[in-house]
Write a protein that holds these residues in place. Structure first.
Motif, PDB file in Angstrom:
ATOM      1  N   VAL A  96      36.527  51.282  39.383  1.00  0.00           N
ATOM      2  CA  VAL A  96      36.814  50.834  38.028  1.00  0.00           C
ATOM      3  C   VAL A  96      38.334  50.672  37.953  1.00  0.00           C
ATOM      4  N   ILE A  97      38.758  49.529  37.420  1.00  0.00           N
ATOM      5  CA  ILE A  97      40.187  49.226  37.292  1.00  0.00           C
ATOM      6  C   ILE A  97      40.483  49.060  35.810  1.00  0.00           C
ATOM      7  N   ASN A  98      41.481  49.764  35.339  1.00  0.00           N
ATOM      8  CA  ASN A  98      41.856  49.726  33.933  1.00  0.00           C
ATOM      9  C   ASN A  98      43.259  49.137  33.845  1.00  0.00           C
ATOM     10  N   SER A  99      43.376  47.961  33.254  1.00  0.00           N
ATOM     11  CA  SER A  99      44.650  47.250  33.159  1.00  0.00           C
ATOM     12  C   SER A  99      45.130  47.211  31.714  1.00  0.00           C
ATOM     13  N   ASN A 100      46.419  47.418  31.516  1.00  0.00           N
ATOM     14  CA  ASN A 100      47.014  47.395  30.178  1.00  0.00           C
ATOM     15  C   ASN A 100      48.191  46.426  30.182  1.00  0.00           C
ATOM     16  N   VAL A 118      34.174  41.216  40.966  1.00  0.00           N
ATOM     17  CA  VAL A 118      34.582  41.964  39.775  1.00  0.00           C
ATOM     18  C   VAL A 118      33.793  41.500  38.560  1.00  0.00           C
ATOM     19  N   LEU A 119      33.598  42.427  37.639  1.00  0.00           N
ATOM     20  CA  LEU A 119      32.921  42.184  36.367  1.00  0.00           C
ATOM     21  C   LEU A 119      33.799  42.757  35.271  1.00  0.00           C
ATOM     22  N   LEU A 120      34.085  41.978  34.224  1.00  0.00           N
ATOM     23  CA  LEU A 120      34.885  42.482  33.112  1.00  0.00           C
ATOM     24  C   LEU A 120      33.993  43.211  32.118  1.00  0.00           C
ATOM     25  N   LEU A 121      34.318  44.482  31.899  1.00  0.00           N
ATOM     26  CA  LEU A 121      33.584  45.322  30.956  1.00  0.00           C
ATOM     27  C   LEU A 121      34.249  45.360  29.588  1.00  0.00           C
ATOM     28  N   ARG A 122      35.546  45.018  29.557  1.00  0.00           N
ATOM     29  CA  ARG A 122      36.290  44.995  28.292  1.00  0.00           C
ATOM     30  C   ARG A 122      37.486  44.069  28.471  1.00  0.00           C
ATOM     31  N   GLY A 123      37.817  43.364  27.399  1.00  0.00           N
ATOM     32  CA  GLY A 123      39.031  42.561  27.398  1.00  0.00           C
ATOM     33  C   GLY A 123      38.891  41.224  28.095  1.00  0.00           C
ATOM     34  N   SER A 124      40.039  40.708  28.539  1.00  0.00           N
ATOM     35  CA  SER A 124      40.079  39.417  29.215  1.00  0.00           C
ATOM     36  C   SER A 124      41.195  39.435  30.249  1.00  0.00           C
ATOM     37  N   ALA A 125      41.169  38.441  31.122  1.00  0.00           N
ATOM     38  CA  ALA A 125      42.178  38.340  32.182  1.00  0.00           C
ATOM     39  C   ALA A 125      42.260  36.901  32.646  1.00  0.00           C
ATOM     40  N   ARG A 126      43.371  36.561  33.275  1.00  0.00           N
ATOM     41  CA  ARG A 126      43.534  35.256  33.922  1.00  0.00           C
ATOM     42  C   ARG A 126      43.956  35.524  35.365  1.00  0.00           C
ATOM     43  N   ILE A 127      43.248  34.882  36.294  1.00  0.00           N
ATOM     44  CA  ILE A 127      43.531  35.013  37.720  1.00  0.00           C
ATOM     45  C   ILE A 127      43.940  33.645  38.244  1.00  0.00           C
ATOM     46  N   ARG A 128      44.968  33.606  39.063  1.00  0.00           N
ATOM     47  CA  ARG A 128      45.402  32.363  39.726  1.00  0.00           C
ATOM     48  C   ARG A 128      45.094  32.514  41.213  1.00  0.00           C
ATOM     49  N   CYS A 129      44.508  31.472  41.799  1.00  0.00           N
ATOM     50  CA  CYS A 129      44.108  31.494  43.207  1.00  0.00           C
ATOM     51  C   CYS A 129      44.707  30.314  43.952  1.00  0.00           C
ATOM     52  N   GLU A 130      44.770  30.473  45.266  1.00  0.00           N
ATOM     53  CA  GLU A 130      45.151  29.381  46.156  1.00  0.00           C
ATOM     54  C   GLU A 130      43.978  29.066  47.078  1.00  0.00           C
ATOM     55  N   THR A 163      42.103  45.774  29.601  1.00  0.00           N
ATOM     56  CA  THR A 163      41.058  45.070  30.334  1.00  0.00           C
ATOM     57  C   THR A 163      40.440  46.064  31.307  1.00  0.00           C
ATOM     58  N   LEU A 164      39.133  46.156  31.292  1.00  0.00           N
ATOM     59  CA  LEU A 164      38.416  47.089  32.159  1.00  0.00           C
ATOM     60  C   LEU A 164      37.556  46.292  33.133  1.00  0.00           C
ATOM     61  N   TRP A 165      37.760  46.530  34.416  1.00  0.00           N
ATOM     62  CA  TRP A 165      37.085  45.809  35.491  1.00  0.00           C
ATOM     63  C   TRP A 165      36.194  46.767  36.272  1.00  0.00           C
ATOM     64  N   LEU A 166      35.037  46.285  36.678  1.00  0.00           N
ATOM     65  CA  LEU A 166      34.203  46.975  37.652  1.00  0.00           C
ATOM     66  C   LEU A 166      34.314  46.144  38.922  1.00  0.00           C
ATOM     67  N   ALA A 167      34.721  46.761  40.050  1.00  0.00           N
ATOM     68  CA  ALA A 167      34.982  46.000  41.266  1.00  0.00           C
ATOM     69  C   ALA A 167      34.174  46.565  42.432  1.00  0.00           C
ATOM     70  N   LEU A 168      33.504  45.679  43.140  1.00  0.00           N
ATOM     71  CA  LEU A 168      32.743  46.041  44.328  1.00  0.00           C
ATOM     72  C   LEU A 168      33.420  45.413  45.534  1.00  0.00           C
ATOM     73  N   HIS A 169      33.727  46.231  46.560  1.00  0.00           N
ATOM     74  CA  HIS A 169      34.412  45.776  47.778  1.00  0.00           C
ATOM     75  C   HIS A 169      33.504  46.067  48.978  1.00  0.00           C
ATOM     76  N   TRP A 170      33.444  45.113  49.921  1.00  0.00           N
ATOM     77  CA  TRP A 170      32.720  45.356  51.159  1.00  0.00           C
ATOM     78  C   TRP A 170      33.354  44.546  52.272  1.00  0.00           C
ATOM     79  N   PRO A 171      33.285  45.037  53.509  1.00  0.00           N
ATOM     80  CA  PRO A 171      33.972  44.372  54.628  1.00  0.00           C
ATOM     81  C   PRO A 171      33.230  43.123  55.094  1.00  0.00           C
TER      82      PRO A 171
END
Length: 172
Positions: A96-100, A118-130, A163-171
């Motif tokens: 769980v990632i909590n961003s302020n 990732v899944l947003l559980l609260r709030g909003s975010a903007r991600i920039r990718c290449e 902003t509250l994120w739920l993040a799943l990581h796998w190799p």
């Protein structure tokens, strides 16, 4: 709608009406508001003028920390985020990632060895990718998948309640 939700809604409407009235005859304020490019910028600017318009209708009060309720995570300091591992197995990790009001530092990019969802559980975010270049706006309930080695950066997250994120990581 509960009475408490109605009161919150009416309070926000009142704050918005007062904000609009404060623009009458104040060209500097109007220009400052017009220069905002995101909801977060409008909220932050309004807060500097004494108006609280950030809270969305239906958002619950966030009580003290409770390890069994992700919505009760402690909010980190403004401009930062915290992460904690909830569960992990041999080949996966759930965090769980909590961003302020946080973002990736200017000029920096993230690129990880693992897959991330990732899944947003609260709030909003903007991600920039290449590769390909894109900007992704995420809101409550939205999810995003990032393959290994895709350069990306967090452009913004919400100020309090964050902003509250739920993040799943796998190799690979």
């Amino acid at each position: 709608m509960t009475e408490q939700d109605l009161s919150r809604f009416l309070h926000k409407v009142d704050q918005l009406q007062q904000l609009v009235q404060s623009l009458d005859g104040d060209d500097h304020r109007r220009q400052s508001l017009a220069a905002c490019t995101s909801h977060n910028e409008v909220v932050a600017l309004a807060r500097t003028w004494g108006f609280e318009i950030a809270r969305r209708w239906g958002e619950p009060d966030i009580p003290a920390v409770d390890d069994n309720n992700l919505l009760r995570e402690d909010l980190p300091a403004s401009g930062s985020e915290s992460e904690r591992t909830l569960l992990e197995g041999d080949r996966w990790r759930l965090t769980v990632i909590n961003s302020n009001d946080a973002s990736t530092p200017p000029g920096e990019w993230m690129s990880q060895e693992s897959f991330e969802w990732v899944l947003l559980l609260r709030g909003s975010a903007r991600i920039r990718c290449e590769n390909p270049t894109e900007e992704i706006d995420l809101s409550l309930g939205d999810h995003w998948f990032c393959p290994p080695h895709r350069r990306h950066r967090v452009e913004r997250t919400d100020p309090s309640p964050g902003t509250l994120w739920l993040a799943l990581h796998w190799p690979v």
